[in-house]
Motif scaffolding. Structure first.
Motif, PDB file in Angstrom:
ATOM      1  N   SER A  41      35.419  44.583  31.794  1.00  0.00           N
ATOM      2  CA  SER A  41      35.050  44.936  30.414  1.00  0.00           C
ATOM      3  C   SER A  41      35.297  43.788  29.440  1.00  0.00           C
ATOM      4  O   SER A  41      36.065  42.859  29.701  1.00  0.00           O
ATOM      5  CB  SER A  41      35.870  46.142  29.955  1.00  0.00           C
ATOM      6  N   TYR A  42      34.670  43.914  28.284  1.00  0.00           N
ATOM      7  CA  TYR A  42      34.874  42.973  27.187  1.00  0.00           C
ATOM      8  C   TYR A  42      36.334  43.011  26.741  1.00  0.00           C
ATOM      9  O   TYR A  42      36.935  41.973  26.471  1.00  0.00           O
ATOM     10  CB  TYR A  42      33.931  43.332  26.025  1.00  0.00           C
ATOM     11  N   GLU A  43      36.912  44.203  26.712  1.00  0.00           N
ATOM     12  CA  GLU A  43      38.314  44.342  26.304  1.00  0.00           C
ATOM     13  C   GLU A  43      39.231  43.597  27.268  1.00  0.00           C
ATOM     14  O   GLU A  43      40.184  42.944  26.845  1.00  0.00           O
ATOM     15  CB  GLU A  43      38.721  45.820  26.232  1.00  0.00           C
ATOM     16  N   GLY A  44      38.943  43.701  28.573  1.00  0.00           N
ATOM     17  CA  GLY A  44      39.733  42.976  29.567  1.00  0.00           C
ATOM     18  C   GLY A  44      39.615  41.473  29.394  1.00  0.00           C
ATOM     19  O   GLY A  44      40.608  40.743  29.466  1.00  0.00           O
ATOM     20  N   LEU A  45      38.401  41.005  29.144  1.00  0.00           N
ATOM     21  CA  LEU A  45      38.184  39.573  28.906  1.00  0.00           C
ATOM     22  C   LEU A  45      38.962  39.115  27.678  1.00  0.00           C
ATOM     23  O   LEU A  45      39.669  38.102  27.712  1.00  0.00           O
ATOM     24  CB  LEU A  45      36.688  39.294  28.723  1.00  0.00           C
ATOM     25  N   MET A  46      38.846  39.858  26.578  1.00  0.00           N
ATOM     26  CA  MET A  46      39.521  39.468  25.341  1.00  0.00           C
ATOM     27  C   MET A  46      41.032  39.493  25.499  1.00  0.00           C
ATOM     28  O   MET A  46      41.735  38.667  24.923  1.00  0.00           O
ATOM     29  CB  MET A  46      39.072  40.360  24.173  1.00  0.00           C
ATOM     30  N   SER A  47      41.543  40.422  26.298  1.00  0.00           N
ATOM     31  CA  SER A  47      42.979  40.478  26.552  1.00  0.00           C
ATOM     32  C   SER A  47      43.450  39.216  27.268  1.00  0.00           C
ATOM     33  O   SER A  47      44.483  38.639  26.908  1.00  0.00           O
ATOM     34  CB  SER A  47      43.316  41.719  27.378  1.00  0.00           C
ATOM     35  N   LEU A  54      47.135  36.659  32.932  1.00  0.00           N
ATOM     36  CA  LEU A  54      46.375  37.396  33.923  1.00  0.00           C
ATOM     37  C   LEU A  54      47.332  38.431  34.501  1.00  0.00           C
ATOM     38  O   LEU A  54      48.375  38.073  35.044  1.00  0.00           O
ATOM     39  CB  LEU A  54      45.887  36.434  35.019  1.00  0.00           C
ATOM     40  N   TRP A  55      47.000  39.701  34.348  1.00  0.00           N
ATOM     41  CA  TRP A  55      47.886  40.759  34.798  1.00  0.00           C
ATOM     42  C   TRP A  55      47.737  40.982  36.294  1.00  0.00           C
ATOM     43  O   TRP A  55      46.640  40.972  36.827  1.00  0.00           O
ATOM     44  CB  TRP A  55      47.595  42.054  34.046  1.00  0.00           C
ATOM     45  N   ALA A  56      48.851  41.212  36.938  1.00  0.00           N
ATOM     46  CA  ALA A  56      48.856  41.548  38.362  1.00  0.00           C
ATOM     47  C   ALA A  56      49.158  43.039  38.492  1.00  0.00           C
ATOM     48  O   ALA A  56      49.893  43.607  37.684  1.00  0.00           O
ATOM     49  CB  ALA A  56      49.910  40.728  39.100  1.00  0.00           C
ATOM     50  N   SER A  57      48.569  43.657  39.504  1.00  0.00           N
ATOM     51  CA  SER A  57      48.738  45.096  39.725  1.00  0.00           C
ATOM     52  C   SER A  57      49.737  45.354  40.847  1.00  0.00           C
ATOM     53  O   SER A  57      49.767  44.625  41.834  1.00  0.00           O
ATOM     54  CB  SER A  57      47.401  45.734  40.112  1.00  0.00           C
ATOM     55  N   ASP A  58      50.505  46.405  40.690  1.00  0.00           N
ATOM     56  CA  ASP A  58      51.409  46.845  41.743  1.00  0.00           C
ATOM     57  C   ASP A  58      50.553  47.326  42.909  1.00  0.00           C
ATOM     58  O   ASP A  58      49.673  48.174  42.741  1.00  0.00           O
ATOM     59  CB  ASP A  58      52.287  47.981  41.219  1.00  0.00           C
ATOM     60  N   VAL A  59      50.793  46.780  44.092  1.00  0.00           N
ATOM     61  CA  VAL A  59      50.001  47.126  45.269  1.00  0.00           C
ATOM     62  C   VAL A  59      50.011  48.628  45.524  1.00  0.00           C
ATOM     63  O   VAL A  59      49.003  49.216  45.914  1.00  0.00           O
ATOM     64  CB  VAL A  59      50.500  46.353  46.515  1.00  0.00           C
ATOM     65  N   ALA A 109      46.915  39.893  41.944  1.00  0.00           N
ATOM     66  CA  ALA A 109      45.763  39.686  41.066  1.00  0.00           C
ATOM     67  C   ALA A 109      44.731  38.974  41.927  1.00  0.00           C
ATOM     68  O   ALA A 109      45.052  38.005  42.609  1.00  0.00           O
ATOM     69  CB  ALA A 109      46.143  38.842  39.852  1.00  0.00           C
ATOM     70  N   CYS A 110      43.534  39.489  41.933  1.00  0.00           N
ATOM     71  CA  CYS A 110      42.520  38.943  42.842  1.00  0.00           C
ATOM     72  C   CYS A 110      41.702  37.854  42.178  1.00  0.00           C
ATOM     73  O   CYS A 110      41.324  37.954  41.014  1.00  0.00           O
ATOM     74  CB  CYS A 110      41.602  40.052  43.314  1.00  0.00           C
ATOM     75  N   LEU A 111      41.438  36.824  42.968  1.00  0.00           N
ATOM     76  CA  LEU A 111      40.634  35.685  42.533  1.00  0.00           C
ATOM     77  C   LEU A 111      39.640  35.364  43.642  1.00  0.00           C
ATOM     78  O   LEU A 111      39.838  35.753  44.783  1.00  0.00           O
ATOM     79  CB  LEU A 111      41.534  34.476  42.268  1.00  0.00           C
ATOM     80  N   VAL A 142      50.482  25.479  38.096  1.00  0.00           N
ATOM     81  CA  VAL A 142      51.653  25.105  37.300  1.00  0.00           C
ATOM     82  C   VAL A 142      52.082  26.210  36.347  1.00  0.00           C
ATOM     83  O   VAL A 142      52.850  25.981  35.434  1.00  0.00           O
ATOM     84  CB  VAL A 142      51.412  23.793  36.494  1.00  0.00           C
ATOM     85  N   LEU A 143      51.593  27.414  36.584  1.00  0.00           N
ATOM     86  CA  LEU A 143      52.005  28.537  35.739  1.00  0.00           C
ATOM     87  C   LEU A 143      53.518  28.689  35.768  1.00  0.00           C
ATOM     88  O   LEU A 143      54.141  28.608  36.813  1.00  0.00           O
ATOM     89  CB  LEU A 143      51.374  29.837  36.239  1.00  0.00           C
ATOM     90  N   ASP A 144      54.071  28.909  34.623  1.00  0.00           N
ATOM     91  CA  ASP A 144      55.500  29.202  34.544  1.00  0.00           C
ATOM     92  C   ASP A 144      55.659  30.699  34.747  1.00  0.00           C
ATOM     93  O   ASP A 144      55.877  31.462  33.819  1.00  0.00           O
ATOM     94  CB  ASP A 144      56.048  28.776  33.178  1.00  0.00           C
ATOM     95  N   ALA A 145      55.481  31.102  35.983  1.00  0.00           N
ATOM     96  CA  ALA A 145      55.446  32.532  36.285  1.00  0.00           C
ATOM     97  C   ALA A 145      56.804  33.044  36.707  1.00  0.00           C
ATOM     98  O   ALA A 145      57.523  32.384  37.438  1.00  0.00           O
ATOM     99  CB  ALA A 145      54.433  32.785  37.393  1.00  0.00           C
ATOM    100  N   PRO A 146      57.153  34.246  36.250  1.00  0.00           N
ATOM    101  CA  PRO A 146      58.406  34.844  36.713  1.00  0.00           C
ATOM    102  C   PRO A 146      58.285  35.251  38.171  1.00  0.00           C
ATOM    103  O   PRO A 146      57.191  35.400  38.699  1.00  0.00           O
ATOM    104  CB  PRO A 146      58.545  36.069  35.814  1.00  0.00           C
TER     105      PRO A 146
END
Length: 186
Positions: A41-47, A54-59, A109-111, A142-146
């Protein structure tokens, strides 16, 4: 490709093992220059654009957990390679951990390496009414990811999955054999 969270393990050599394993697992695939994320969605893109996240989902909350759960029997089968009796306690621990997912919540998160893949448009891009966000790999790496997130290829072929799991088991045996007496072997 997916972004994954590795389990957090309290062991003095865990970080060394996981870094080596990640490097060796990635070697056959190389590093793509770009990865693409399909957005419904447009909302997802704008977020994504507004938060630069980029949000990751709990499996466990995915509508289809088949891909994630499929790897567990493959790993259990690969553990059959370990026949050395004094590694039996380690094998039991890993088998139990796999069955319980190491009491770890995994996020993905899928790519994709393709920015125009029909299956991705169908599943994640609202039948081409959505969007594709392209990320240069150098930015993702190089994401500073937790939690020490990892970008890993998803392997769909059963034979390749088993080869990858067996490689991991062989590497684990080598690591156990290299431990001082009392930690890995007598």
């Amino acid at each position: 490709w997916s972004i994954q969270t590795p389990p957090l393990v309290e062991h003095p050599l865990w970080d060394t093992w996981t870094e080596r394993a990640y490097s060796e697992d990635m070697r056959p695939y190389g590093a793509p220059r770009r990865l693409h994320h399909y957005v419904r969605s447009y909302e997802g893109l704008m977020s994504i654009l507004a938060t630069q996240r980029l949000w990751a989902s709990d499996v466990a909350c995915l509508s289809d957990t088949t891909e994630f759960r499929h790897g567990i029997p493959t790993c259990l089968e690969a553990l059959n390679l370990i026949r050395v009796p004094y590694f039996a306690p380690h094998v039991r621990l890993v088998r139990e951990g796999l069955r319980e997912m190491f009491k770890h919540r995994a996020y993905v998160a899928c790519l994709s390496t393709s920015n125009d893949l029909r299956s991705q448009w169908h599943s994640y891009g609202d039948e081409q009414r959505g969007f594709v966000v392209t990320f240069p790999m150098r930015v993702l790496s190089v994401l500073d990811a937790p939690l020490g997130l990892r970008i890993m290829p998803v392997e769909y072929g059963p034979e390749k999955q088993l080869i990858r799991a067996r490689r991991a088991v062989r590497r684990a045996v080598q690591d156990l054999e290299a431990l001082p007496p009392g930690l890995g072997h007598p």
